[in-house]
Motif scaffolding. Structure first.
Motif, PDB file in Angstrom:
ATOM      1  N   UNK A 377      42.348  30.399  29.495  1.00 23.97           N
ATOM      2  CA  UNK A 377      42.074  31.216  30.655  1.00 23.97           C
ATOM      3  C   UNK A 377      40.202  31.274  31.020  1.00 23.97           C
ATOM      4  N   UNK A 378      39.409  31.288  31.278  1.00 25.81           N
ATOM      5  CA  UNK A 378      38.178  31.797  31.493  1.00 25.81           C
ATOM      6  C   UNK A 378      37.963  33.270  32.052  1.00 25.81           C
ATOM      7  N   UNK A 379      38.046  34.547  31.755  1.00 25.10           N
ATOM      8  CA  UNK A 379      38.125  35.628  32.399  1.00 25.10           C
ATOM      9  C   UNK A 379      37.212  36.938  32.215  1.00 25.10           C
ATOM     10  N   UNK A 380      37.518  37.502  33.838  1.00 26.57           N
ATOM     11  CA  UNK A 380      35.933  38.444  33.313  1.00 26.57           C
ATOM     12  C   UNK A 380      36.478  39.405  32.618  1.00 26.57           C
ATOM     13  N   UNK A 381      35.964  39.709  31.312  1.00 25.35           N
ATOM     14  CA  UNK A 381      36.427  41.332  30.824  1.00 25.35           C
ATOM     15  C   UNK A 381      36.291  42.451  31.449  1.00 25.35           C
ATOM     16  N   UNK A 382      36.341  42.472  32.469  1.00 25.14           N
ATOM     17  CA  UNK A 382      36.065  43.551  33.531  1.00 25.14           C
ATOM     18  C   UNK A 382      36.910  44.310  34.582  1.00 25.14           C
ATOM     19  N   UNK A 383      36.802  42.422  35.386  1.00 27.58           N
ATOM     20  CA  UNK A 383      38.091  42.496  35.886  1.00 27.58           C
ATOM     21  C   UNK A 383      39.216  42.604  35.656  1.00 27.58           C
ATOM     22  N   UNK A 384      39.126  41.218  35.167  1.00 23.68           N
ATOM     23  CA  UNK A 384      40.672  41.274  34.457  1.00 23.68           C
ATOM     24  C   UNK A 384      40.958  40.007  35.383  1.00 23.68           C
ATOM     25  N   UNK A 385      39.767  39.824  35.668  1.00 22.66           N
ATOM     26  CA  UNK A 385      39.963  38.387  37.130  1.00 22.66           C
ATOM     27  C   UNK A 385      40.326  37.009  36.009  1.00 22.66           C
ATOM     28  N   UNK A 386      40.344  35.766  36.816  1.00 18.19           N
ATOM     29  CA  UNK A 386      39.861  35.149  36.433  1.00 18.19           C
ATOM     30  C   UNK A 386      38.551  34.423  37.017  1.00 18.19           C
ATOM     31  N   UNK A 387      37.670  34.042  36.259  1.00 15.20           N
ATOM     32  CA  UNK A 387      36.063  33.564  36.796  1.00 15.20           C
ATOM     33  C   UNK A 387      35.928  32.604  37.243  1.00 15.20           C
ATOM     34  N   UNK A 388      35.283  32.419  38.711  1.00 16.58           N
ATOM     35  CA  UNK A 388      34.562  31.143  39.064  1.00 16.58           C
ATOM     36  C   UNK A 388      34.829  30.226  37.951  1.00 16.58           C
ATOM     37  N   UNK A 389      34.966  29.330  38.314  1.00 17.21           N
ATOM     38  CA  UNK A 389      34.187  27.825  37.670  1.00 17.21           C
ATOM     39  C   UNK A 389      33.044  27.646  37.088  1.00 17.21           C
ATOM     40  N   UNK A 390      32.396  28.240  37.739  1.00 20.96           N
ATOM     41  CA  UNK A 390      30.498  28.371  36.995  1.00 20.96           C
ATOM     42  C   UNK A 390      30.272  29.490  36.739  1.00 20.96           C
ATOM     43  N   UNK A 391      31.192  30.611  36.005  1.00 19.55           N
ATOM     44  CA  UNK A 391      30.795  32.100  35.647  1.00 19.55           C
ATOM     45  C   UNK A 391      31.193  32.079  34.055  1.00 19.55           C
ATOM     46  N   UNK A 392      30.510  32.360  32.956  1.00 23.09           N
ATOM     47  CA  UNK A 392      31.195  31.830  31.810  1.00 23.09           C
ATOM     48  C   UNK A 392      31.369  33.796  31.987  1.00 23.09           C
ATOM     49  N   UNK A 393      32.698  33.580  31.620  1.00 27.64           N
ATOM     50  CA  UNK A 393      33.487  35.026  31.226  1.00 27.64           C
ATOM     51  C   UNK A 393      34.396  34.694  29.567  1.00 27.64           C
ATOM     52  N   UNK A 394      35.486  35.630  29.063  1.00 27.89           N
ATOM     53  CA  UNK A 394      35.919  36.124  27.987  1.00 27.89           C
ATOM     54  C   UNK A 394      37.281  34.811  27.261  1.00 27.89           C
ATOM     55  N   UNK A 395      37.058  34.238  26.749  1.00 26.20           N
ATOM     56  CA  UNK A 395      38.166  33.677  26.615  1.00 26.20           C
ATOM     57  C   UNK A 395      39.686  34.108  26.042  1.00 26.20           C
ATOM     58  N   UNK A 396      40.282  33.666  26.711  1.00 22.02           N
ATOM     59  CA  UNK A 396      42.094  33.991  26.925  1.00 22.02           C
ATOM     60  C   UNK A 396      43.023  32.967  26.439  1.00 22.02           C
ATOM     61  N   UNK A 397      43.672  33.238  25.558  1.00 22.49           N
ATOM     62  CA  UNK A 397      44.877  32.087  25.260  1.00 22.49           C
ATOM     63  C   UNK A 397      46.023  32.859  25.405  1.00 22.49           C
ATOM     64  N   UNK A 398      47.117  31.783  25.606  1.00 21.60           N
ATOM     65  CA  UNK A 398      48.859  32.098  26.115  1.00 21.60           C
ATOM     66  C   UNK A 398      49.683  31.263  25.183  1.00 21.60           C
TER      67      UNK A 398
END
Length: 573
Positions: A377-398
């Motif tokens: 998942x690409x996640x907003x590191x502050x809100x912890x919500x998934x980012x929209x497709x065109x946004x840069x975020x933190x890479x999360x893995x499970x």
């Protein structure tokens, strides 16, 4: 092929029974002469002998520090630990009888009961480590019996038992021991097998250090998982003669081999000087590129340089991973070749994706797609919500390949390995600390969350600035640049620390070099360098995989400073 979930000791035991004389590991020197060979039977027998000795001195769950020069004794020691259910802790071996600071910190962190090494390293290593940990036991693997005396019987290995601690320093100087279980290893080895299209005939050639996750998991354990052969050489031999790597691939008809981005650059640079050996690289189907930012120009340059030798651009295999996920997270599709993305730099600075128009954008190389049996998942590191497709975020893995956590660090484990993404209650994610986005299913990694330089509200990714700086003048050392920000009078200011090439120390003009860097950074990034430090080769701290440790560089800059280079003299600032 090994059934997923089978612990490694059982895999080796089966190989030793079913194909005892098959060559598992071959070590070659700088002349491609085979200096050591391990069959499955040899490895099984010698590893049991090591395990027998370990159980005389250790209890299950004790730690064993592995300090070895390049060679096959490391592999024997590692499997000896597995059979004894002692936790292996691979570490960088002493260099010129000098034990690295990171090794001291690892010893303090995991409190090993025993050190496994070779006789030639024993005395110098013991003299360095015994004052720190006097109760250490010492076992020189090359001087132990080649077979057990019959009194040791290995016990079944629980799937969630720790197979080894992979210490990682990342971008800081503080090593953390990633607890990799047998279940993690089995899951990731099977992911690698499927992603790389491996089978029992997929010969692997590797030179990465065996104490590093790429060397151990990719070049040692993956061939065992397959029942294939692994051809190994020392990292030092590759550094001195990069084309030796390609010669080994050609001679042994390797299916898979790879390394960090700099390895491909080194081969291109050597090829440009001429006098290439005879090569046939048509066998090479997976040329994986990972462990540091992947440069589009590197991929293009390597494909162009070695196409006349049968290398196919479609064999290039960009990938992404980290020790906390055992090894591999995303990878290209075998035979597809790399994907590139042209991004608008203004949008990139705002943390969004937009296609570049009319040139002048930034080209990103993709790091592949999410693999089976995992969630990315690409996640907003502050809100912890998934980012929209065109946004840069933190890479999360499970997934089952995500490690258990950090040794002895419950708070860091909770913060890094047990994150919850909004909308997915109950699923624990690994926060990688890497920033990226997914476009058409492909992951593009743009930088490290903690390393982002924010000046006047705009995001700058330090690896881009570093690439611009070190490419601005021929006197500058590739892979020897760190860019970071520090507080200044009017807000954050950019600092660039750049190493000079050794042969240019007394030839180049310092003012000219500095002007080239400043002009290039201003031209490419519309950013002024607040402070430029030109230093001597080897002064910047790096991880074992060659990544610049920016946090450590920033700390040194603020505290002691770097040894300065000028055309005639050097000083400290």
């Amino acid at each position: 092929m090994t059934q997923q979930g089978t612990p490694l000791p059982d895999v080796l035991r089966r190989r030793a029974t079913d194909e005892p004389a098959a060559r598992a590991y071959v070590f070659v020197n700088e002349y491609l002469e085979e200096t050591a060979v391990l069959t499955y039977r040899d490895l099984h027998t010698r590893a049991l002998a090591v395990a027998e000795q370990l159980r005389r001195h250790c209890e299950p769950g004790d730690r064993a520090l592995l300090l070895f020069p390049p060679g096959l004794d490391f592999i024997v020691a590692y499997f000896g630990c597995l059979f004894a259910q002692v936790i292996a802790v691979p570490a960088s071996p002493p260099r010129r009888n000098h034990v690295q600071d990171a090794t001291y910190r690892i010893v303090r962190d995991c409190a090993p009961a025993v050190v496994l090494t070779v006789g030639a390293m024993l005395e110098a290593t013991r003299a360095a480590l015994e004052p720190l940990h006097p109760e250490l036991r010492w076992l020189p693997v090359d001087q132990l019996p080649d077979a057990p005396d019959g009194g040791f019987e290995p016990q079944p290995c629980p799937p969630d038992a720790i197979a080894f601690l992979q210490y990682t320093s990342g971008s800081t100087s503080d090593p953390k021991g990633v607890m990799v279980s047998h279940r993690n290893l089995s899951a990731n080895e099977e992911m690698i097998r499927r992603a790389f299209g491996h089978d029992a005939y997929s010969t692997v050639v590797g030179w990465a250090p065996l104490f590093h996750d790429q060397g151990l998991i990719g070049n040692v354990l993956q061939p065992l998982h397959l029942g294939a052969t692994s051809i190994l050489m020392s990292p030092g031999a590759f550094i001195r003669w990069p084309l030796l790597w390609l010669s080994a691939i050609s001679r042994y008809r390797a299916h898979t081999s790879g390394g960090p981005n700099f390895a491909f650059d080194a081969c291109v640079a050597r090829a440009a000087r001429g006098g290439l050996p005879e090569l046939d690289l048509s066998c090479w189907k997976v040329a994986f590129n990972g462990a540091e930012p992947i440069r589009p120009e590197t991929l293009r340059g390597f494909a162009d340089a070695f196409a006349p030798f049968g290398f196919s651009e479609n064999a290039l295999y960009p990938c992404y991973g980290l020790a906390e996920a055992t090894l591999l997270v995303t990878g290209s599709e075998k035979g597809r070749g790399p994907r590139m993305l042209e991004m608008d730099t203004e949008a990139l600075g705002r943390g969004r994706y937009a296609a570049a128009r009319g040139g002048g954008g930034r080209t990103l190389a993709g790091s592949g797609i999410a693999l089976s049996d995992e969630h990315v998942r690409i996640v907003d590191p502050e809100t912890l919500r998934p980012c929209p497709d065109d946004h840069i975020g933190e890479v999360w893995v499970a997934g089952e390949h995500v490690a258990r956590g950090y040794w002895g660090r419950p708070e860091a484990t909770a913060g890094t390995f047990q994150a919850e993404c909004a909308g997915e209650p109950g699923r624990a994610y690994l926060r990688t600390g890497d920033l990226g986005l997914v476009v058409d299913g492909e992951l593009y990694v743009v930088g490290r969350l903690k390393d982002v330089v924010i000046i006047r509200g705009r995001n700058y990714y330090p690896q881009d600035i570093e690439h611009t700086a070190q490419s601005s003048h021929p006197a500058l050392r590739a892979g020897g640049c760190a860019a970071f920000s520090v507080p200044g009078a009017g807000g954050e200011k950019l600092v660039v620390v750049q190493e000079i090439r050794a042969e240019q120390r007394r030839k180049a003009d310092a003012n000219e070099v500095a002007a080239s860097i400043r002009a290039a950074v201003l031209r490419e990034h519309e950013l002024s360098v607040g402070d430029l430090v030109l230093t001597l080769p080897g002064r910047l701290p790096k991880t074992s995989s060659g990544k610049i440790m920016r946090a450590a560089a920033r700390k040194r800059y603020l505290e002691a400073g770097f040894e300065l280079w000028t055309a005639q003299t050097s000083s400290v600032a």
